[in-house]
Design a protein around this motif. Structure first.
Motif, mmCIF file in Angstrom:
data_model
loop_
_atom_site.group_PDB
_atom_site.id
_atom_site.type_symbol
_atom_site.label_atom_id
_atom_site.label_comp_id
_atom_site.label_asym_id
_atom_site.label_seq_id
_atom_site.Cartn_x
_atom_site.Cartn_y
_atom_site.Cartn_z
ATOM 1 N N SER A 28 0.814 -1.212 0.000
ATOM 2 C CA SER A 28 0.000 0.000 0.000
ATOM 3 C C SER A 28 0.844 1.257 0.000
ATOM 4 C CB SER A 28 -0.909 0.012 1.237
ATOM 5 O OG SER A 28 -0.140 0.213 2.406
ATOM 6 N N ALA A 29 2.157 1.116 0.173
ATOM 7 C CA ALA A 29 2.998 2.302 0.351
ATOM 8 C C ALA A 29 4.275 2.221 -0.470
ATOM 9 C CB ALA A 29 3.330 2.470 1.829
ATOM 10 N N PRO A 30 4.159 2.145 -1.817
ATOM 11 C CA PRO A 30 5.370 2.176 -2.620
ATOM 12 C C PRO A 30 6.008 3.549 -2.524
ATOM 13 C CG PRO A 30 3.446 2.383 -4.012
ATOM 14 C CD PRO A 30 2.937 2.118 -2.628
ATOM 15 N N GLY A 31 7.261 3.623 -2.896
ATOM 16 C CA GLY A 31 7.931 4.909 -2.864
ATOM 17 C C GLY A 31 9.207 4.834 -2.062
ATOM 18 N N HIS A 32 9.862 5.959 -1.973
ATOM 19 C CA HIS A 32 11.130 6.054 -1.245
ATOM 20 C C HIS A 32 10.876 6.843 0.028
ATOM 21 C CE1 HIS A 32 15.476 6.084 -0.778
ATOM 22 N NE2 HIS A 32 15.418 7.374 -0.503
ATOM 23 N N TRP A 33 10.595 6.133 1.110
ATOM 24 C CA TRP A 33 10.214 6.776 2.361
ATOM 25 C C TRP A 33 11.450 7.115 3.173
ATOM 26 C CZ3 TRP A 33 5.442 8.499 2.721
ATOM 27 C CH2 TRP A 33 4.488 7.925 1.881
ATOM 28 N N VAL A 34 11.508 8.360 3.601
ATOM 29 C CA VAL A 34 12.668 8.874 4.328
ATOM 30 C C VAL A 34 12.164 9.603 5.574
ATOM 31 C CG1 VAL A 34 14.665 10.411 4.217
ATOM 32 C CG2 VAL A 34 13.975 9.123 2.187
ATOM 33 N N THR A 35 12.711 9.266 6.727
ATOM 34 C CA THR A 35 12.287 9.903 7.973
ATOM 35 C C THR A 35 12.685 11.376 7.964
ATOM 36 O OG1 THR A 35 12.571 7.806 9.130
ATOM 37 C CG2 THR A 35 12.389 9.798 10.482
ATOM 38 N N ALA A 36 11.703 12.244 8.168
ATOM 39 C CA ALA A 36 11.922 13.691 8.132
ATOM 40 C C ALA A 36 11.759 14.337 9.499
ATOM 41 C CB ALA A 36 10.957 14.343 7.138
ATOM 42 N N TRP A 37 11.141 13.645 10.431
ATOM 43 C CA TRP A 37 11.047 14.082 11.824
ATOM 44 C C TRP A 37 10.937 12.815 12.670
ATOM 45 C CZ3 TRP A 37 7.496 12.899 15.590
ATOM 46 C CH2 TRP A 37 7.656 13.575 16.812
ATOM 47 N N ALA A 38 11.540 12.849 13.859
ATOM 48 C CA ALA A 38 11.439 11.685 14.746
ATOM 49 C C ALA A 38 11.747 12.115 16.173
ATOM 50 C CB ALA A 38 12.398 10.576 14.314
ATOM 51 N N THR A 39 11.310 11.290 17.103
ATOM 52 C CA THR A 39 11.659 11.457 18.502
ATOM 53 C C THR A 39 11.813 10.082 19.134
ATOM 54 O OG1 THR A 39 11.110 12.727 20.501
ATOM 55 C CG2 THR A 39 9.311 11.511 19.456
ATOM 56 N N ALA A 40 12.441 10.036 20.299
ATOM 57 C CA ALA A 40 12.698 8.766 20.994
ATOM 58 C C ALA A 40 11.913 8.740 22.291
ATOM 59 C CB ALA A 40 14.194 8.612 21.280
ATOM 60 N N LEU A 41 11.278 7.604 22.573
ATOM 61 C CA LEU A 41 10.463 7.464 23.779
ATOM 62 C C LEU A 41 11.289 6.984 24.969
ATOM 63 C CD1 LEU A 41 7.178 5.818 22.455
ATOM 64 C CD2 LEU A 41 7.645 8.245 22.875
ATOM 65 N N GLN A 42 10.772 7.289 26.145
ATOM 66 C CA GLN A 42 11.326 6.778 27.402
ATOM 67 C C GLN A 42 10.153 6.467 28.324
ATOM 68 O OE1 GLN A 42 12.580 11.100 27.423
ATOM 69 N NE2 GLN A 42 13.223 10.462 29.461
ATOM 70 N N PRO A 43 10.271 5.465 29.201
ATOM 71 C CA PRO A 43 9.148 5.135 30.077
ATOM 72 C C PRO A 43 8.946 6.210 31.135
ATOM 73 C CG PRO A 43 11.062 3.814 30.648
ATOM 74 C CD PRO A 43 11.427 4.569 29.408
ATOM 75 N N ILE A 44 7.698 6.412 31.521
ATOM 76 C CA ILE A 44 7.373 7.287 32.640
ATOM 77 C C ILE A 44 7.449 6.448 33.909
ATOM 78 C CG2 ILE A 44 5.618 8.774 33.667
ATOM 79 C CD1 ILE A 44 4.489 9.153 30.839
ATOM 80 N N PRO A 45 8.187 6.889 34.922
ATOM 81 C CA PRO A 45 8.252 6.098 36.161
ATOM 82 C C PRO A 45 6.857 5.805 36.700
ATOM 83 C CG PRO A 45 9.840 7.889 36.217
ATOM 84 C CD PRO A 45 8.989 8.122 35.009
ATOM 85 N N GLN A 46 6.626 4.575 37.068
ATOM 86 C CA GLN A 46 5.321 4.147 37.569
ATOM 87 C C GLN A 46 5.432 3.845 39.057
ATOM 88 O OE1 GLN A 46 2.496 4.094 35.395
ATOM 89 N NE2 GLN A 46 4.029 5.176 34.171
ATOM 90 N N GLN A 47 5.259 4.872 39.870
ATOM 91 C CA GLN A 47 5.258 4.697 41.313
ATOM 92 C C GLN A 47 4.471 5.841 41.934
ATOM 93 O OE1 GLN A 47 9.689 4.970 41.601
ATOM 94 N NE2 GLN A 47 9.299 6.577 43.113
ATOM 95 N N PRO A 48 3.990 5.645 43.166
ATOM 96 C CA PRO A 48 3.188 6.692 43.790
ATOM 97 C C PRO A 48 4.017 7.933 44.116
ATOM 98 C CG PRO A 48 3.281 4.701 45.178
ATOM 99 C CD PRO A 48 4.134 4.462 43.987
ATOM 100 N N ASN A 49 3.313 9.047 44.263
ATOM 101 C CA ASN A 49 3.915 10.312 44.718
ATOM 102 C C ASN A 49 5.060 10.768 43.820
ATOM 103 O OD1 ASN A 49 2.185 10.309 47.039
ATOM 104 N ND2 ASN A 49 3.585 8.832 47.999
ATOM 105 N N LEU A 50 4.842 10.690 42.513
ATOM 106 C CA LEU A 50 5.849 11.176 41.583
ATOM 107 C C LEU A 50 5.992 12.690 41.698
ATOM 108 C CD1 LEU A 50 5.014 9.184 38.320
ATOM 109 C CD2 LEU A 50 7.098 8.976 39.684
ATOM 110 N N PRO A 51 7.196 13.220 41.498
ATOM 111 C CA PRO A 51 7.341 14.672 41.414
ATOM 112 C C PRO A 51 6.514 15.208 40.241
ATOM 113 C CG PRO A 51 9.481 13.571 41.552
ATOM 114 C CD PRO A 51 8.463 12.503 41.338
#
Length: 422
Positions: A28-51
């Motif tokens: 469904s997606a022929p063509g030359h796809w090139v990443t033009a914007w990106a970001t990297a994820l990180q987990p959100i700490p999962q515990q009570p009383n977070l700052p």
């Protein structure tokens, strides 16, 4: 790269309805796809009383509108949606992209709708990732675009890119993906979530991936102004007449080369494959990492949330071994690596000796495909272990906007561009 690892929950009828096979998506997606914007994820700490710094906004049954700046122009895009670190399915009921007109306002009726194998809604299982079908929309490099996602009624935010240096928006309850005006988007937040890539169909283009820690992430650069060094390097390419080299920022503030963190994401040596090599079109990486590995061994332990765990001591040899693993991984995938020297950080003598030894290896190693000497560009000639005053944001570690611009100017432009064409 059209579909990453799907969790076992894909076997359920509900998820299977929305799953996209690699073959179907490629067809469904022929063509030359090139990443033009990106970001990297990180987990959100999962515990009570977070700052407050780590408390996520409520997104359940609301529309999240995020502002991104593609670094290539084109007439079709694909959006990459990730449920990395998710503990439940990611449900997006509608996803749109539109030209931003400032704040949360956009052109038209929310712009163009993205679909997944023809479906307006998508469910991504924990650990999974999907690319949208091609979306017909004209994008202009350097211009702002709003990506609006109407989230499922039970959706929680458990992963993000924490330091976006970009104001994004959460709406009142309901589907506001088509809203052109900003009135319903009353809540602001400065993170990115879920959408981790935007690829453009551009023949003969290629991507340079900047990856590292807070100095690549642009910590303490001006909010909403795109003054990080990867932004400045992208503008430098444009001034040089190069409209076919994208630059994407995959830095994570607090990130380390060798150790995971409760707050700052997976070690770069671990996340490099996901965050760089799986993006389409990446031909070159610029690697700046290690100052947190050096520093976190000496930070005091904290009760409750200790983001600097583990407080592991490292040597220059440890860091070099980590670089060599990243370089080998990149080369196996045909990606070239330019190493960046670690910038001055006013370190005490023992830690400074590690930084200097690492920089000597970066400058002289034949393992790298090139060098960006950020240390030489930023250091104070009178105090080489300190940032030049005009390049110091004030904390003696992170550059100012002028410092980030000087870093971009220190990158060997012709060598980097040539590395993307081989």
């Amino acid at each position: 790269m059209s579909l990453r690892t799907l969790a076992a929950t894909c076997g359920t009828v509900l998820l299977a309805q929305f799953a996209v096979s690699p073959a179907a998506l490629a067809a469904s997606a022929p063509g030359h796809w090139v990443t033009a914007w990106a970001t990297a994820l990180q987990p959100i700490p999962q515990q009570p009383n977070l700052p407050p710094l780590y408390r996520a906004p409520n997104v359940a049954g609301r529309t999240v509108r995020q502002i991104v700046y593609p670094t290539l122009s084109g007439s079709a895009v694909r959006l990459h949606v990730s449920n990395e670190y998710g503990d439940a399915p990611l449900v997006i009921q509608e996803l749109r992209i539109a030209r931003s007109t400032g704040g949360a306002a956009v052109q038209g009726n929310g712009g163009a709708r993205a679909t997944f194998d023809g479906n307006a809604s998508v469910i991504v299982p924990p650990g999974g990732a999907l690319d949208s079908d091609p979306v017909a929309i004209d994008v202009v490099a350097g211009a702002p675009y709003a990506i609006s996602s109407y989230m499922g009624a039970e959706q929680r935010l458990v992963a993000w890119h924490r330091v976006s240096n970009q104001v994004n928006y959460v709406s009142l309850p309901g589907n506001h993906a088509s809203d052109a005006l900003s009135g319903t988007f009353g809540q602001r937040f400065t993170q990115f979530a879920w959408v981790t890539g935007l690829a453009v169909d551009v023949p003969s283009a290629a991507t340079v991936a900047a990856i590292g820690d807070s100095i690549t992430d642009g910590m303490r650069s001006s909010l909403n102004e795109n003054r990080r060094w990867p932004d400045a390097f992208s503008r430098r390419l444009v001034r040089a007449g190069d409209g076919s080299t994208a630059v994407v920022n995959l830095g994570i503030s607090g990130n380390r080369l060798l150790n995971d963190s409760p707050c700052y994401g997976d070690a770069l040596a671990k996340r490099f494959g996901r965050d760089v090599l799986e993006h389409p079109g990446v031909k070159t990486a610029i690697l700046l990492i290690g100052i947190n590995d050096i520093n976190f061994s000496s930070t005091p332990a904290r009760a409750g949330l200790d983001c600097d765990l583990p407080h592991t001591s490292v040597t220059a040899a440890d860091l070099v071994a980590g670089y060599e693993r990243v370089i080998a991984d990149a080369h196996r995938h045909g990606v070239r690596v330019f190493g960046a020297t670690l910038t001055p950080a006013a370190l005490p003598p023992q830690r400074e000796s590690i930084r200097l030894a690492v920089n000597q290896w970066v400058r002289t190693s034949k393992a790298l495909d090139g060098v960006a000497d950020f240390d030489a560009a930023l250091r104070d000639p009178a105090q080489p272990d300190h940032l030049r005053c005009t390049y110091d944001s004030g904390d003696h570690i992170h550059p100012s906007d002028a410092g980030y611009a000087a870093m971009a100017d220190a990158i060997p432009l012709e060598a980097v561009v040539n590395s993307t064409r081989k």
